[in-house]
Design a protein around this motif. Structure first.
Motif, PDB file in Angstrom:
ATOM      1  N   LYS B 128      25.558  23.127  36.830  1.00  0.00           N
ATOM      2  CA  LYS B 128      24.466  24.082  36.564  1.00  0.00           C
ATOM      3  C   LYS B 128      24.696  25.386  37.305  1.00  0.00           C
ATOM      4  O   LYS B 128      24.514  26.477  36.750  1.00  0.00           O
ATOM      5  CB  LYS B 128      23.122  23.478  36.973  1.00  0.00           C
ATOM      6  CG  LYS B 128      22.490  22.616  35.892  1.00  0.00           C
ATOM      7  CD  LYS B 128      21.148  22.051  36.350  1.00  0.00           C
ATOM      8  CE  LYS B 128      20.797  20.788  35.565  1.00  0.00           C
ATOM      9  NZ  LYS B 128      19.968  19.874  36.353  1.00  0.00           N
ATOM     10  N   ASN B 132      25.496  28.910  35.319  1.00  0.00           N
ATOM     11  CA  ASN B 132      24.572  30.016  35.559  1.00  0.00           C
ATOM     12  C   ASN B 132      25.333  31.314  35.853  1.00  0.00           C
ATOM     13  O   ASN B 132      25.039  32.363  35.288  1.00  0.00           O
ATOM     14  CB  ASN B 132      23.653  29.646  36.730  1.00  0.00           C
ATOM     15  CG  ASN B 132      22.454  30.555  36.810  1.00  0.00           C
ATOM     16  OD1 ASN B 132      21.996  31.061  35.784  1.00  0.00           O
ATOM     17  ND2 ASN B 132      21.956  30.767  38.009  1.00  0.00           N
ATOM     18  N   GLN B 135      27.264  32.497  32.748  1.00  0.00           N
ATOM     19  CA  GLN B 135      26.353  33.097  31.769  1.00  0.00           C
ATOM     20  C   GLN B 135      25.969  34.515  32.196  1.00  0.00           C
ATOM     21  O   GLN B 135      25.929  35.434  31.378  1.00  0.00           O
ATOM     22  CB  GLN B 135      25.105  32.219  31.613  1.00  0.00           C
ATOM     23  CG  GLN B 135      24.252  32.588  30.400  1.00  0.00           C
ATOM     24  CD  GLN B 135      25.027  32.393  29.096  1.00  0.00           C
ATOM     25  OE1 GLN B 135      25.458  31.291  28.773  1.00  0.00           O
ATOM     26  NE2 GLN B 135      25.229  33.473  28.338  1.00  0.00           N
ATOM     27  N   GLN B 136      25.706  34.666  33.483  1.00  0.00           N
ATOM     28  CA  GLN B 136      25.402  35.994  34.021  1.00  0.00           C
ATOM     29  C   GLN B 136      26.547  36.966  33.751  1.00  0.00           C
ATOM     30  O   GLN B 136      26.325  38.108  33.329  1.00  0.00           O
ATOM     31  CB  GLN B 136      25.175  35.921  35.534  1.00  0.00           C
ATOM     32  CG  GLN B 136      23.759  35.524  35.930  1.00  0.00           C
ATOM     33  CD  GLN B 136      23.603  35.492  37.448  1.00  0.00           C
ATOM     34  OE1 GLN B 136      24.113  36.364  38.159  1.00  0.00           O
ATOM     35  NE2 GLN B 136      22.897  34.486  37.939  1.00  0.00           N
TER      36      GLN B 136
END
Lengths: 192, 192
Positions: B128, B132, B135-136
DNA sequence: AGTTCACATGAACAGACGTTCAGCACTTAA
DNA sequence: TTAAGTGCTGAACGTCTGTTCATGTGAACT
Protein backbone atom coordinates in the motif's frame (compact mmCIF):
# COMPACT_ATOMS: atom_id res chain seq x y z
CA UNK A 1 0.73 -56.44 -5.96
CA UNK A 2 4.30 -57.15 -6.84
CA UNK A 3 6.39 -56.93 -9.98
CA UNK A 4 5.43 -53.49 -10.97
CA UNK A 5 7.66 -51.76 -13.41
CA UNK A 6 10.76 -50.30 -11.82
CA UNK A 7 10.59 -47.33 -14.13
CA UNK A 8 7.11 -46.53 -12.99
CA UNK A 9 8.17 -46.84 -9.36
CA UNK A 10 11.04 -44.44 -9.77
CA UNK A 11 8.74 -41.99 -11.49
CA UNK A 12 6.26 -42.26 -8.64
CA UNK A 13 8.98 -41.65 -6.09
CA UNK A 14 10.26 -38.60 -7.93
CA UNK A 15 6.78 -37.17 -8.13
CA UNK A 16 6.00 -37.86 -4.48
CA UNK A 17 9.35 -36.55 -3.31
CA UNK A 18 8.99 -33.33 -5.26
CA UNK A 19 5.60 -32.75 -3.72
CA UNK A 20 6.75 -33.58 -0.21
CA UNK A 21 9.88 -31.44 -0.38
CA UNK A 22 7.78 -28.64 -1.80
CA UNK A 23 5.20 -28.83 0.92
CA UNK A 24 7.38 -29.41 3.94
CA UNK A 25 10.97 -28.58 3.03
CA UNK A 26 13.91 -30.93 3.16
CA UNK A 27 13.83 -31.64 6.88
CA UNK A 28 10.07 -31.46 7.07
CA UNK A 29 9.51 -34.10 4.42
CA UNK A 30 10.12 -37.60 5.75
CA UNK A 31 11.11 -40.68 3.82
CA UNK A 32 8.07 -42.47 5.22
CA UNK A 33 5.86 -39.70 3.91
CA UNK A 34 7.43 -39.86 0.46
CA UNK A 35 7.20 -43.63 0.39
CA UNK A 36 3.54 -43.59 1.34
CA UNK A 37 2.68 -41.00 -1.27
CA UNK A 38 4.60 -42.92 -3.93
CA UNK A 39 2.70 -46.09 -3.06
CA UNK A 40 5.86 -47.91 -2.11
CA UNK A 41 7.50 -49.08 1.13
CA UNK A 42 10.18 -47.15 2.98
CA UNK A 43 12.78 -49.69 2.03
CA UNK A 44 11.68 -49.46 -1.57
CA UNK A 45 12.92 -45.89 -1.80
CA UNK A 46 16.44 -47.05 -1.11
CA UNK A 47 16.37 -49.32 -4.13
CA UNK A 48 16.22 -46.26 -6.37
CA UNK A 49 18.07 -43.58 -4.40
CA UNK A 50 21.03 -44.06 -2.12
CA UNK A 51 19.57 -41.80 0.55
CA UNK A 52 17.46 -38.74 1.17
CA UNK A 53 20.16 -36.32 0.13
CA UNK A 54 20.73 -38.00 -3.20
CA UNK A 55 17.03 -38.09 -3.88
CA UNK A 56 16.75 -34.37 -3.30
CA UNK A 57 19.82 -33.53 -5.35
CA UNK A 58 18.54 -35.64 -8.20
CA UNK A 59 15.36 -33.59 -8.38
CA UNK A 60 17.26 -30.32 -8.27
CA UNK A 61 19.62 -31.32 -11.06
CA UNK A 62 16.76 -32.48 -13.24
CA UNK A 63 14.91 -29.20 -12.99
CA UNK A 64 17.96 -26.99 -13.46
CA UNK A 65 18.86 -28.88 -16.61
CA UNK A 66 15.34 -28.45 -17.94
CA UNK A 67 15.55 -24.71 -17.42
CA UNK A 68 19.01 -24.42 -18.96
CA UNK A 69 17.80 -26.12 -22.11
CA UNK A 70 14.94 -23.64 -22.39
CA UNK A 71 17.31 -20.71 -22.01
CA UNK A 72 19.73 -22.07 -24.57
CA UNK A 73 16.99 -22.38 -27.15
CA UNK A 74 16.09 -18.73 -26.72
CA UNK A 75 19.61 -17.37 -26.93
CA UNK A 76 20.47 -19.53 -29.90
CA UNK A 77 17.46 -18.55 -31.95
CA UNK A 78 16.85 -14.90 -31.12
CA UNK A 79 19.12 -12.23 -32.57
CA UNK A 80 17.57 -9.01 -31.24
CA UNK A 81 18.77 -8.27 -27.67
CA UNK A 82 15.51 -6.60 -26.71
CA UNK A 83 13.52 -9.58 -27.90
CA UNK A 84 15.94 -12.02 -26.27
CA UNK A 85 15.71 -10.35 -22.86
CA UNK A 86 11.94 -10.24 -23.08
CA UNK A 87 11.76 -13.86 -24.09
CA UNK A 88 14.12 -14.89 -21.30
CA UNK A 89 12.12 -13.06 -18.65
CA UNK A 90 8.89 -14.48 -19.98
CA UNK A 91 10.30 -17.96 -20.16
CA UNK A 92 11.60 -17.74 -16.60
CA UNK A 93 8.25 -16.61 -15.33
CA UNK A 94 6.38 -19.23 -17.32
CA UNK A 95 8.75 -21.88 -16.05
CA UNK A 96 8.21 -20.70 -12.50
CA UNK A 97 4.48 -20.96 -13.01
CA UNK A 98 4.68 -24.44 -14.46
CA UNK A 99 7.11 -25.74 -11.87
CA UNK A 100 5.96 -23.92 -8.84
CA UNK A 101 6.52 -26.94 -6.66
CA UNK A 102 10.18 -27.15 -7.54
CA UNK A 103 10.67 -23.50 -6.83
CA UNK A 104 8.98 -23.75 -3.49
CA UNK A 105 11.40 -26.51 -2.60
CA UNK A 106 14.21 -24.08 -3.28
CA UNK A 107 12.92 -21.50 -0.85
CA UNK A 108 12.69 -23.76 2.15
CA UNK A 109 14.82 -25.49 4.60
CA UNK A 110 18.13 -26.70 3.31
CA UNK A 111 16.47 -25.92 -0.03
CA UNK A 112 18.81 -23.19 -1.04
CA UNK A 113 22.06 -24.21 0.50
CA UNK A 114 21.41 -27.75 -0.60
CA UNK A 115 23.42 -28.61 -3.68
CA UNK A 116 24.84 -25.11 -3.62
CA UNK A 117 27.64 -26.03 -5.99
CA UNK A 118 25.30 -27.18 -8.71
CA UNK A 119 23.12 -24.13 -8.27
CA UNK A 120 25.96 -21.67 -8.24
CA UNK A 121 27.24 -23.15 -11.45
CA UNK A 122 23.78 -22.93 -12.92
CA UNK A 123 23.39 -19.28 -11.95
CA UNK A 124 26.86 -18.45 -13.22
CA UNK A 125 25.96 -19.91 -16.59
CA UNK A 126 22.70 -17.99 -16.71
CA UNK A 127 24.46 -14.82 -15.69
CA UNK A 128 26.92 -15.17 -18.56
CA UNK A 129 24.12 -15.68 -21.05
CA UNK A 130 22.23 -12.59 -19.92
CA UNK A 131 25.29 -10.43 -19.61
CA UNK A 132 26.23 -11.34 -23.14
CA UNK A 133 22.86 -10.20 -24.44
CA UNK A 134 22.94 -6.98 -22.43
CA UNK A 135 26.40 -6.17 -23.71
CA UNK A 136 25.23 -6.77 -27.26
CA UNK A 137 22.34 -4.40 -26.66
CA UNK A 138 24.68 -1.74 -25.32
CA UNK A 139 27.15 -2.19 -28.17
CA UNK A 140 24.39 -1.90 -30.72
CA UNK A 141 23.25 1.32 -29.06
CA UNK A 142 19.90 -0.13 -28.09
CA UNK A 143 20.46 -0.04 -24.33
CA UNK A 144 21.75 2.79 -22.22
CA UNK A 145 25.51 2.54 -21.56
CA UNK A 146 25.17 0.85 -18.20
CA UNK A 147 27.47 -1.70 -16.63
CA UNK A 148 26.28 -4.93 -18.23
CA UNK A 149 27.27 -7.02 -15.25
CA UNK A 150 25.38 -4.89 -12.76
CA UNK A 151 22.31 -4.84 -14.97
CA UNK A 152 22.47 -8.61 -15.29
CA UNK A 153 22.49 -9.00 -11.53
CA UNK A 154 19.49 -6.73 -11.19
CA UNK A 155 17.58 -8.59 -13.87
CA UNK A 156 18.33 -11.94 -12.28
CA UNK A 157 17.27 -10.39 -9.01
CA UNK A 158 13.95 -9.40 -10.49
CA UNK A 159 13.37 -12.91 -11.73
CA UNK A 160 14.26 -14.38 -8.37
CA UNK A 161 11.97 -11.85 -6.79
CA UNK A 162 9.16 -13.01 -8.96
CA UNK A 163 9.73 -16.51 -7.74
CA UNK A 164 9.61 -15.38 -4.14
CA UNK A 165 6.46 -13.38 -4.76
CA UNK A 166 4.92 -16.47 -6.22
CA UNK A 167 5.71 -18.49 -3.15
CA UNK A 168 4.52 -15.81 -0.78
CA UNK A 169 1.36 -14.90 -2.58
CA UNK A 170 0.58 -17.08 -5.58
CA UNK A 171 -2.74 -15.45 -6.43
CA UNK A 172 -1.36 -11.98 -6.56
CA UNK A 173 1.74 -12.18 -8.63
CA UNK A 174 2.98 -9.56 -10.99
CA UNK A 175 2.52 -9.78 -14.71
CA UNK A 176 5.41 -10.87 -16.92
CA UNK A 177 4.54 -8.17 -19.43
CA UNK A 178 4.76 -5.44 -16.84
CA UNK A 179 8.02 -6.82 -15.61
CA UNK A 180 9.55 -6.57 -19.09
CA UNK A 181 8.01 -3.16 -19.66
CA UNK A 182 9.51 -1.79 -16.47
CA UNK A 183 12.94 -3.25 -17.00
CA UNK A 184 13.12 -2.04 -20.55
CA UNK A 185 11.57 1.39 -20.24
CA UNK A 186 11.83 2.24 -16.57
CA UNK A 187 9.46 4.08 -14.37
CA UNK A 188 10.29 7.65 -15.32
CA UNK A 189 8.46 9.56 -18.02
CA UNK A 190 11.40 11.73 -18.95
CA UNK A 191 14.47 9.85 -20.10
CA UNK A 192 17.46 12.12 -19.67
CA UNK B 1 26.49 -19.51 38.07
CA UNK B 2 22.98 -18.73 39.05
CA UNK B 3 20.95 -15.59 39.45
CA UNK B 4 21.90 -14.01 36.23
CA UNK B 5 19.65 -11.32 34.92
CA UNK B 6 16.57 -12.67 33.20
CA UNK B 7 16.77 -9.90 30.66
CA UNK B 8 20.25 -10.89 29.68
CA UNK B 9 19.20 -14.53 29.39
CA UNK B 10 16.32 -13.72 27.08
CA UNK B 11 18.60 -11.59 24.97
CA UNK B 12 21.09 -14.43 24.73
CA UNK B 13 18.37 -16.84 23.69
CA UNK B 14 17.08 -14.49 21.02
CA UNK B 15 20.53 -14.03 19.60
CA UNK B 16 21.34 -17.74 19.64
CA UNK B 17 17.97 -18.67 18.16
CA UNK B 18 18.30 -16.17 15.34
CA UNK B 19 21.68 -17.56 14.46
CA UNK B 20 20.57 -21.17 14.67
CA UNK B 21 17.41 -20.63 12.62
CA UNK B 22 19.49 -18.71 10.11
CA UNK B 23 22.07 -21.42 9.78
CA UNK B 24 19.92 -24.52 9.83
CA UNK B 25 16.33 -23.48 9.19
CA UNK B 26 13.40 -24.03 11.50
CA UNK B 27 13.49 -27.82 11.54
CA UNK B 28 17.24 -27.96 11.29
CA UNK B 29 17.81 -25.83 14.38
CA UNK B 30 17.22 -27.77 17.60
CA UNK B 31 16.28 -26.42 20.99
CA UNK B 32 19.35 -28.11 22.46
CA UNK B 33 21.53 -26.32 19.96
CA UNK B 34 19.94 -22.96 20.74
CA UNK B 35 20.20 -23.56 24.48
CA UNK B 36 23.86 -24.47 24.23
CA UNK B 37 24.68 -21.44 22.13
CA UNK B 38 22.77 -19.19 24.53
CA UNK B 39 24.69 -20.63 27.48
CA UNK B 40 21.54 -21.89 29.13
CA UNK B 41 19.94 -25.28 29.71
CA UNK B 42 17.24 -26.76 27.52
CA UNK B 43 14.66 -26.31 30.19
CA UNK B 44 15.74 -22.72 30.61
CA UNK B 45 14.50 -21.86 27.14
CA UNK B 46 11.00 -22.75 28.19
CA UNK B 47 11.08 -20.17 30.96
CA UNK B 48 11.18 -17.44 28.33
CA UNK B 49 9.33 -18.92 25.38
CA UNK B 50 6.38 -21.28 25.45
CA UNK B 51 7.84 -23.47 22.74
CA UNK B 52 9.92 -23.51 19.60
CA UNK B 53 7.19 -22.08 17.42
CA UNK B 54 6.62 -19.11 19.68
CA UNK B 55 10.32 -18.43 19.86
CA UNK B 56 10.57 -18.33 16.09
CA UNK B 57 7.46 -16.20 15.65
CA UNK B 58 8.75 -13.75 18.22
CA UNK B 59 11.90 -13.19 16.20
CA UNK B 60 9.97 -12.73 13.00
CA UNK B 61 7.60 -10.18 14.49
CA UNK B 62 10.43 -8.22 15.99
CA UNK B 63 12.27 -7.86 12.70
CA UNK B 64 9.18 -7.05 10.65
CA UNK B 65 8.27 -4.28 13.06
CA UNK B 66 11.75 -2.86 12.84
CA UNK B 67 11.51 -2.71 9.07
CA UNK B 68 8.04 -1.18 9.10
CA UNK B 69 9.22 1.63 11.31
CA UNK B 70 12.06 2.39 8.91
CA UNK B 71 9.65 2.53 5.97
CA UNK B 72 7.23 4.76 7.79
CA UNK B 73 9.93 7.29 8.53
CA UNK B 74 10.79 7.53 4.84
CA UNK B 75 7.24 7.94 3.59
CA UNK B 76 6.39 10.45 6.25
CA UNK B 77 9.36 12.68 5.62
CA UNK B 78 9.93 12.52 1.87
CA UNK B 79 7.60 14.39 -0.46
CA UNK B 80 9.12 13.70 -3.87
CA UNK B 81 7.95 10.30 -5.24
CA UNK B 82 11.20 9.70 -7.10
CA UNK B 83 13.21 10.37 -3.97
CA UNK B 84 10.85 8.29 -1.84
CA UNK B 85 11.09 5.24 -4.10
CA UNK B 86 14.85 5.51 -4.22
CA UNK B 87 15.07 5.86 -0.47
CA UNK B 88 12.76 2.91 0.07
CA UNK B 89 14.75 0.65 -2.22
CA UNK B 90 17.99 1.75 -0.62
CA UNK B 91 16.64 1.28 2.87
CA UNK B 92 15.37 -2.22 2.02
CA UNK B 93 18.71 -3.22 0.65
CA UNK B 94 20.59 -1.71 3.56
CA UNK B 95 18.28 -3.46 5.97
CA UNK B 96 18.85 -6.73 4.16
CA UNK B 97 22.58 -6.25 4.48
CA UNK B 98 22.40 -5.45 8.16
CA UNK B 99 20.00 -8.24 9.01
CA UNK B 100 21.17 -10.90 6.68
CA UNK B 101 20.68 -13.58 9.28
CA UNK B 102 17.02 -12.83 9.69
CA UNK B 103 16.48 -12.86 5.97
CA UNK B 104 18.20 -16.17 5.59
CA UNK B 105 15.82 -17.57 8.16
CA UNK B 106 12.99 -16.51 5.92
CA UNK B 107 14.28 -18.41 2.93
CA UNK B 108 14.56 -21.74 4.62
CA UNK B 109 12.49 -24.49 5.91
CA UNK B 110 9.17 -23.46 7.35
CA UNK B 111 10.76 -20.02 7.21
CA UNK B 112 8.39 -18.56 4.71
CA UNK B 113 5.14 -20.28 5.47
CA UNK B 114 5.85 -19.84 9.13
CA UNK B 115 3.82 -16.97 10.55
CA UNK B 116 2.36 -16.44 7.11
CA UNK B 117 -0.48 -14.30 8.46
CA UNK B 118 1.86 -11.79 10.05
CA UNK B 119 4.01 -11.67 6.97
CA UNK B 120 1.15 -11.30 4.55
CA UNK B 121 -0.17 -8.42 6.59
CA UNK B 122 3.29 -6.89 6.60
CA UNK B 123 3.65 -7.19 2.85
CA UNK B 124 0.16 -5.84 2.27
CA UNK B 125 1.04 -2.77 4.29
CA UNK B 126 4.27 -2.27 2.40
CA UNK B 127 2.46 -2.73 -0.89
CA UNK B 128 0.00 0.00 0.00
CA UNK B 129 2.77 2.41 0.91
CA UNK B 130 4.64 1.86 -2.34
CA UNK B 131 1.54 1.90 -4.50
CA UNK B 132 0.60 5.20 -2.96
CA UNK B 133 3.93 6.73 -3.88
CA UNK B 134 3.84 5.33 -7.41
CA UNK B 135 0.34 6.68 -7.94
CA UNK B 136 1.46 10.09 -6.73
CA UNK B 137 4.34 9.96 -9.20
CA UNK B 138 1.97 9.09 -12.02
CA UNK B 139 -0.53 11.77 -11.05
CA UNK B 140 2.20 14.38 -10.90
CA UNK B 141 3.32 13.35 -14.39
CA UNK B 142 6.69 12.16 -13.14
CA UNK B 143 6.18 8.48 -13.91
CA UNK B 144 4.86 6.91 -17.09
CA UNK B 145 1.13 6.16 -16.90
CA UNK B 146 1.54 2.55 -15.86
CA UNK B 147 -0.72 0.52 -13.60
CA UNK B 148 0.50 1.54 -10.15
CA UNK B 149 -0.42 -1.78 -8.63
CA UNK B 150 1.48 -3.83 -11.17
CA UNK B 151 4.51 -1.58 -10.87
CA UNK B 152 4.38 -1.98 -7.11
CA UNK B 153 4.43 -5.72 -7.38
CA UNK B 154 7.42 -5.62 -9.71
CA UNK B 155 9.31 -3.29 -7.40
CA UNK B 156 8.61 -5.48 -4.40
CA UNK B 157 9.70 -8.39 -6.53
CA UNK B 158 13.01 -6.72 -7.26
CA UNK B 159 13.60 -6.12 -3.59
CA UNK B 160 12.77 -9.70 -2.74
CA UNK B 161 15.05 -10.77 -5.54
CA UNK B 162 17.87 -8.80 -4.03
CA UNK B 163 17.34 -10.64 -0.80
CA UNK B 164 17.48 -13.98 -2.55
CA UNK B 165 20.59 -12.97 -4.44
CA UNK B 166 22.15 -12.08 -1.17
CA UNK B 167 21.44 -15.48 0.30
CA UNK B 168 22.63 -17.29 -2.80
CA UNK B 169 25.73 -15.31 -3.43
CA UNK B 170 26.54 -12.74 -0.73
CA UNK B 171 29.82 -11.60 -2.23
CA UNK B 172 28.40 -10.84 -5.61
CA UNK B 173 25.26 -8.90 -5.01
CA UNK B 174 23.96 -6.11 -7.16
CA UNK B 175 24.40 -2.49 -6.28
CA UNK B 176 21.48 -0.57 -4.78
CA UNK B 177 22.27 2.40 -6.98
CA UNK B 178 22.04 0.35 -10.14
CA UNK B 179 18.82 -1.15 -8.95
CA UNK B 180 17.24 2.28 -8.56
CA UNK B 181 18.71 3.46 -11.82
CA UNK B 182 17.26 0.57 -13.74
CA UNK B 183 13.85 0.78 -12.17
CA UNK B 184 13.60 4.48 -12.71
CA UNK B 185 15.10 4.83 -16.17
CA UNK B 186 14.90 1.37 -17.66
CA UNK B 187 17.27 -0.43 -19.90
CA UNK B 188 16.35 1.14 -23.23
CA UNK B 189 18.11 4.16 -24.65
CA UNK B 190 15.13 5.42 -26.58
CA UNK B 191 12.10 6.16 -24.46
CA UNK B 192 9.05 6.15 -26.71
C1' DA C 1 18.00 -18.47 60.64
C1' DG C 2 14.32 -19.32 58.07
C1' DT C 3 11.36 -18.49 54.20
C1' DT C 4 10.40 -17.08 49.72
C1' DC C 5 11.04 -16.84 45.03
C1' DA C 6 13.02 -16.05 40.52
C1' DC C 7 16.25 -18.41 37.79
C1' DA C 8 18.05 -22.53 36.21
C1' DT C 9 19.13 -27.46 35.58
C1' DG C 10 19.34 -31.88 32.84
C1' DA C 11 17.62 -36.65 33.07
C1' DA C 12 13.58 -38.65 31.33
C1' DC C 13 9.69 -39.32 27.99
C1' DA C 14 7.26 -40.23 23.89
C1' DG C 15 7.59 -39.92 19.35
C1' DA C 16 9.72 -39.16 14.76
C1' DC C 17 13.60 -39.54 12.01
C1' DG C 18 16.89 -41.90 8.24
C1' DT C 19 18.56 -46.19 7.29
C1' DT C 20 19.15 -51.27 7.20
C1' DC C 21 18.17 -56.00 6.24
C1' DA C 22 16.24 -60.68 6.62
C1' DG C 23 12.76 -62.35 4.17
C1' DC C 24 8.55 -62.55 0.94
C1' DA C 25 6.34 -62.75 -3.83
C1' DC C 26 6.48 -63.22 -8.27
C1' DT C 27 8.72 -63.96 -13.07
C1' DT C 28 11.84 -66.05 -15.80
C1' DA C 29 15.20 -69.67 -17.17
C1' DA C 30 16.92 -74.11 -16.70
C1' DT D 1 10.53 -78.56 -10.19
C1' DT D 2 14.01 -76.14 -9.02
C1' DA D 3 17.04 -72.08 -9.05
C1' DA D 4 18.11 -67.46 -9.89
C1' DG D 5 16.96 -62.89 -9.82
C1' DT D 6 14.16 -58.70 -9.44
C1' DG D 7 11.01 -55.81 -6.93
C1' DC D 8 9.53 -55.01 -2.76
C1' DT D 9 8.26 -55.19 2.35
C1' DG D 10 8.09 -53.37 7.11
C1' DA D 11 9.83 -54.40 11.72
C1' DA D 12 13.86 -53.06 14.01
C1' DC D 13 17.88 -50.04 15.26
C1' DG D 14 20.12 -46.13 16.86
C1' DT D 15 19.76 -41.39 17.07
C1' DC D 16 17.64 -37.23 17.40
C1' DT D 17 13.59 -34.34 18.35
C1' DG D 18 10.46 -30.94 21.37
C1' DT D 19 8.83 -30.80 25.80
C1' DT D 20 8.24 -31.67 30.86
C1' DC D 21 9.27 -31.63 35.67
C1' DA D 22 11.31 -32.86 40.07
C1' DT D 23 15.11 -30.77 41.86
C1' DG D 24 18.69 -27.29 42.90
C1' DT D 25 20.76 -22.71 43.78
C1' DG D 26 21.51 -18.42 45.74
C1' DA D 27 20.00 -13.64 46.44
C1' DA D 28 16.54 -10.93 49.04
C1' DC D 29 13.29 -10.65 52.36
C1' DT D 30 11.29 -11.32 57.27
Amino acid sequence: MNRRSALKSKENIKKAALEAFSKYGYNGASMRMIAHEAGISVGGLYLYFKNKEELCLFLIKEKLNEFSKNAQIIFENVEDPIEAISRYINMSIEYAKRHREFIITQTRDQGFTFGMDIKREFFEDQKKLIKNIIQQGIDKGLFRPLDAFEVTKVIMGVIRGYILSFVMDPDNVFDAEYCCELILKGLLKENP
